[in-house]
Write a protein that holds these residues in place. Structure first.
Motif, PDB file in Angstrom:
ATOM      1  N   SER A  44       0.840  -1.200   0.000  1.00  0.00           N
ATOM      2  CA  SER A  44       0.000   0.000   0.000  1.00  0.00           C
ATOM      3  C   SER A  44       0.872   1.246   0.000  1.00  0.00           C
ATOM      4  O   SER A  44       2.011   1.240   0.483  1.00  0.00           O
ATOM      5  N   LYS A  45       0.338   2.334  -0.537  1.00  0.00           N
ATOM      6  CA  LYS A  45       1.085   3.577  -0.676  1.00  0.00           C
ATOM      7  C   LYS A  45       1.523   4.123   0.675  1.00  0.00           C
ATOM      8  O   LYS A  45       2.623   4.649   0.826  1.00  0.00           O
ATOM      9  N   GLU A  46       0.652   4.021   1.679  1.00  0.00           N
ATOM     10  CA  GLU A  46       0.946   4.573   2.996  1.00  0.00           C
ATOM     11  C   GLU A  46       1.691   3.598   3.900  1.00  0.00           C
ATOM     12  O   GLU A  46       2.003   3.929   5.025  1.00  0.00           O
ATOM     13  N   CYS A  47       1.930   2.393   3.427  1.00  0.00           N
ATOM     14  CA  CYS A  47       2.631   1.347   4.188  1.00  0.00           C
ATOM     15  C   CYS A  47       1.716   0.771   5.270  1.00  0.00           C
ATOM     16  O   CYS A  47       1.252   1.485   6.171  1.00  0.00           O
ATOM     17  N   MET A  48       1.458  -0.510   5.182  1.00  0.00           N
ATOM     18  CA  MET A  48       0.588  -1.197   6.126  1.00  0.00           C
ATOM     19  C   MET A  48       1.178  -1.196   7.534  1.00  0.00           C
ATOM     20  O   MET A  48       2.390  -1.303   7.713  1.00  0.00           O
ATOM     21  N   THR A  49       0.331  -1.081   8.533  1.00  0.00           N
ATOM     22  CA  THR A  49       0.809  -1.137   9.916  1.00  0.00           C
ATOM     23  C   THR A  49       1.142  -2.577  10.308  1.00  0.00           C
ATOM     24  O   THR A  49       0.594  -3.532   9.738  1.00  0.00           O
ATOM     25  N   ILE A  50       2.009  -2.717  11.277  1.00  0.00           N
ATOM     26  CA  ILE A  50       2.374  -4.047  11.772  1.00  0.00           C
ATOM     27  C   ILE A  50       1.171  -4.725  12.415  1.00  0.00           C
ATOM     28  O   ILE A  50       0.987  -5.939  12.298  1.00  0.00           O
ATOM     29  N   GLU A  51       0.304  -3.944  13.047  1.00  0.00           N
ATOM     30  CA  GLU A  51      -0.893  -4.505  13.673  1.00  0.00           C
ATOM     31  C   GLU A  51      -1.804  -5.146  12.625  1.00  0.00           C
ATOM     32  O   GLU A  51      -2.342  -6.245  12.834  1.00  0.00           O
ATOM     33  N   LYS A  52      -1.971  -4.475  11.498  1.00  0.00           N
ATOM     34  CA  LYS A  52      -2.813  -5.029  10.440  1.00  0.00           C
ATOM     35  C   LYS A  52      -2.174  -6.275   9.843  1.00  0.00           C
ATOM     36  O   LYS A  52      -2.874  -7.256   9.541  1.00  0.00           O
ATOM     37  N   LEU A  53      -0.851  -6.244   9.670  1.00  0.00           N
ATOM     38  CA  LEU A  53      -0.159  -7.421   9.138  1.00  0.00           C
ATOM     39  C   LEU A  53      -0.345  -8.613  10.070  1.00  0.00           C
ATOM     40  O   LEU A  53      -0.595  -9.733   9.617  1.00  0.00           O
ATOM     41  N   LYS A  54      -0.247  -8.385  11.376  1.00  0.00           N
ATOM     42  CA  LYS A  54      -0.450  -9.462  12.352  1.00  0.00           C
ATOM     43  C   LYS A  54      -1.858 -10.031  12.212  1.00  0.00           C
ATOM     44  O   LYS A  54      -2.061 -11.246  12.255  1.00  0.00           O
ATOM     45  N   TRP A  55      -2.840  -9.136  12.050  1.00  0.00           N
ATOM     46  CA  TRP A  55      -4.222  -9.583  11.920  1.00  0.00           C
ATOM     47  C   TRP A  55      -4.395 -10.433  10.668  1.00  0.00           C
ATOM     48  O   TRP A  55      -5.066 -11.478  10.703  1.00  0.00           O
ATOM     49  N   ILE A  56      -3.795 -10.010   9.559  1.00  0.00           N
ATOM     50  CA  ILE A  56      -3.898 -10.767   8.310  1.00  0.00           C
ATOM     51  C   ILE A  56      -3.290 -12.152   8.464  1.00  0.00           C
ATOM     52  O   ILE A  56      -3.865 -13.163   8.043  1.00  0.00           O
ATOM     53  N   VAL A  57      -2.121 -12.207   9.098  1.00  0.00           N
ATOM     54  CA  VAL A  57      -1.416 -13.489   9.255  1.00  0.00           C
ATOM     55  C   VAL A  57      -2.179 -14.426  10.179  1.00  0.00           C
ATOM     56  O   VAL A  57      -2.370 -15.607   9.882  1.00  0.00           O
ATOM     57  N   THR A  58      -2.637 -13.911  11.322  1.00  0.00           N
ATOM     58  CA  THR A  58      -3.315 -14.777  12.299  1.00  0.00           C
ATOM     59  C   THR A  58      -4.687 -15.240  11.827  1.00  0.00           C
ATOM     60  O   THR A  58      -5.168 -16.299  12.216  1.00  0.00           O
ATOM     61  N   SER A  59      -5.335 -14.420  10.969  1.00  0.00           N
ATOM     62  CA  SER A  59      -6.668 -14.796  10.481  1.00  0.00           C
ATOM     63  C   SER A  59      -6.633 -15.519   9.146  1.00  0.00           C
ATOM     64  O   SER A  59      -7.684 -15.911   8.626  1.00  0.00           O
ATOM     65  N   SER A  60      -5.440 -15.727   8.611  1.00  0.00           N
ATOM     66  CA  SER A  60      -5.315 -16.404   7.327  1.00  0.00           C
ATOM     67  C   SER A  60      -5.775 -17.858   7.419  1.00  0.00           C
ATOM     68  O   SER A  60      -5.482 -18.556   8.395  1.00  0.00           O
ATOM     69  N   SER A  61      -6.490 -18.311   6.399  1.00  0.00           N
ATOM     70  CA  SER A  61      -6.956 -19.705   6.360  1.00  0.00           C
ATOM     71  C   SER A  61      -5.776 -20.673   6.311  1.00  0.00           C
ATOM     72  O   SER A  61      -5.867 -21.810   6.736  1.00  0.00           O
ATOM     73  N   TYR A  62      -4.629 -20.184   5.807  1.00  0.00           N
ATOM     74  CA  TYR A  62      -3.438 -21.030   5.738  1.00  0.00           C
ATOM     75  C   TYR A  62      -2.990 -21.436   7.133  1.00  0.00           C
ATOM     76  O   TYR A  62      -2.544 -22.564   7.380  1.00  0.00           O
ATOM     77  N   ASN A  63      -3.116 -20.506   8.105  1.00  0.00           N
ATOM     78  CA  ASN A  63      -2.681 -20.767   9.475  1.00  0.00           C
ATOM     79  C   ASN A  63      -3.729 -21.520  10.295  1.00  0.00           C
ATOM     80  O   ASN A  63      -3.448 -21.967  11.397  1.00  0.00           O
ATOM     81  N   THR A  64      -4.949 -21.615   9.781  1.00  0.00           N
ATOM     82  CA  THR A  64      -5.997 -22.299  10.532  1.00  0.00           C
ATOM     83  C   THR A  64      -6.250 -23.711  10.044  1.00  0.00           C
ATOM     84  O   THR A  64      -7.120 -24.411  10.569  1.00  0.00           O
ATOM     85  N   GLN A  65      -5.490 -24.121   9.022  1.00  0.00           N
ATOM     86  CA  GLN A  65      -5.656 -25.483   8.497  1.00  0.00           C
ATOM     87  C   GLN A  65      -5.099 -26.508   9.465  1.00  0.00           C
ATOM     88  O   GLN A  65      -4.135 -26.262  10.150  1.00  0.00           O
TER      89      GLN A  65
END
Length: 282
Positions: free
Chosen positions: A261-282
């Motif tokens: 993203s142009k404004e650079c994603m926050t680390i908090e949002k990145l953590k949320w994406i990673v922890t909620s990813s279906s890849y990590n819940t398999q």
């Protein structure tokens, strides 16, 4: 129209400022191979002022810098104190009218300034290999002009681009060399190095502090790798005092996602994406 480049050393600051103020540049003498007489109205001109290699940014000293050659064996890296881009308004001419206090510099041209960039990261990635080579050529020729108007010849030419995605011979005209003068937010490489060393001492290997991916575990010890990211992006904070706690170690994938993203994603949002990813819940 041609593009020219002139390197100006740090000791010539007075003459450099006078030249910019009065929109005129000159040489005291011309060598037999000088291209100065070819400078014409309408051409572009780049002034590169004072190349340095600050130790806090480039810890490895290079004797004689910038009196070095850029080649496939040596990657030139430095900081240009200033890069001025302009347009020639009056081509090559001779004049004995007094402009500079120390000498006549009778072989001249006039120009207008279009843009000024300060503290430019002078590397192949940032300004291009040809601009570096021509700046060094001007340096070694004691400030004579060097021609920047080289255009790489493409191996194939084609009148129009084929856009049929089902075609097995999709092609496009490529190979043109362009030049970009850009402003670089300078980072201190030593901080990232210390951050990585501390992590390695504590854990014995690198792993992403968000997704836990480890190059060491996946590819083997010889490919142990990690990237360092500023939690608060420098392009947003501006010049600031950075602590080790302001840095985080990310794998190449997470680092790429953060910078999508142009404004650079926050680390908090990145953590949320990673922890909620279906890849990590398999």
């Amino acid at each position: 129209m041609n593009k020219w480049i002139i390197y100006v050393g740090g000791k010539s600051r007075t003459n450099y400022e006078i030249g910019k103020e009065k929109h005129v540049w000159g040489l005291k003498s011309l060598k037999s191979h000088s291209q100065m007489p070819q400078v014409k109205a309408g051409d572009s001109i780049f002034f590169v002022y004072n190349l340095t290699r600050p130790s806090k940014i480039f810890p490895k000293p290079i004797p004689g810098f910038p009196r070095v050659k850029n080649s496939e064996y040596f990657k030139f890296e430095g900081i240009a104190e200033e890069i001025v881009k302009g347009k020639i308004t009056k081509g090559f001419y001779e004049s004995s009218l007094a402009v500079w206090p120390d000498n006549i510099y009778q072989y001249r041209f006039n120009f207008i300034i279009e843009s000024v960039e300060c503290k430019v990261y002078f590397t192949q990635e940032n300004v291009g290999d040809d601009l570096i080579k021509k700046a060094l050529l001007s340096f070694h020729s004691k400030g004579d002009v060097a021609n920047l108007s080289f255009v790489a010849e493409p191996k194939k030419t084609q009148e129009k681009v084929t856009l049929d995605i089902n075609s097995q011979e999709l092609s496009s005209l490529e190979g043109k060399t362009t030049y970009r003068i850009a402003k670089e937010v300078v980072r201190d490489a030593k901080l990232a190095k210390v951050k990585k060393e501390q992590h390695l001492i504590q854990y014995g290997k690198f792993f992403c502090e968000i997704c836990n991916f480890s190059f060491y575990d996946f590819y083997g010890s010889q490919y142990d790798y990690i990237e360092c990211h500023h939690i608060n992006p420098l392009h947003q904070t501006g010049e600031t005092e950075t602590q080790l706690s302001d840095l985080i170690l990310l794998c190449a994938n997470c680092h790429r996602v953060v910078h999508q993203s142009k404004e650079c994603m926050t680390i908090e949002k990145l953590k949320w994406i990673v922890t909620s990813s279906s890849y990590n819940t398999q």
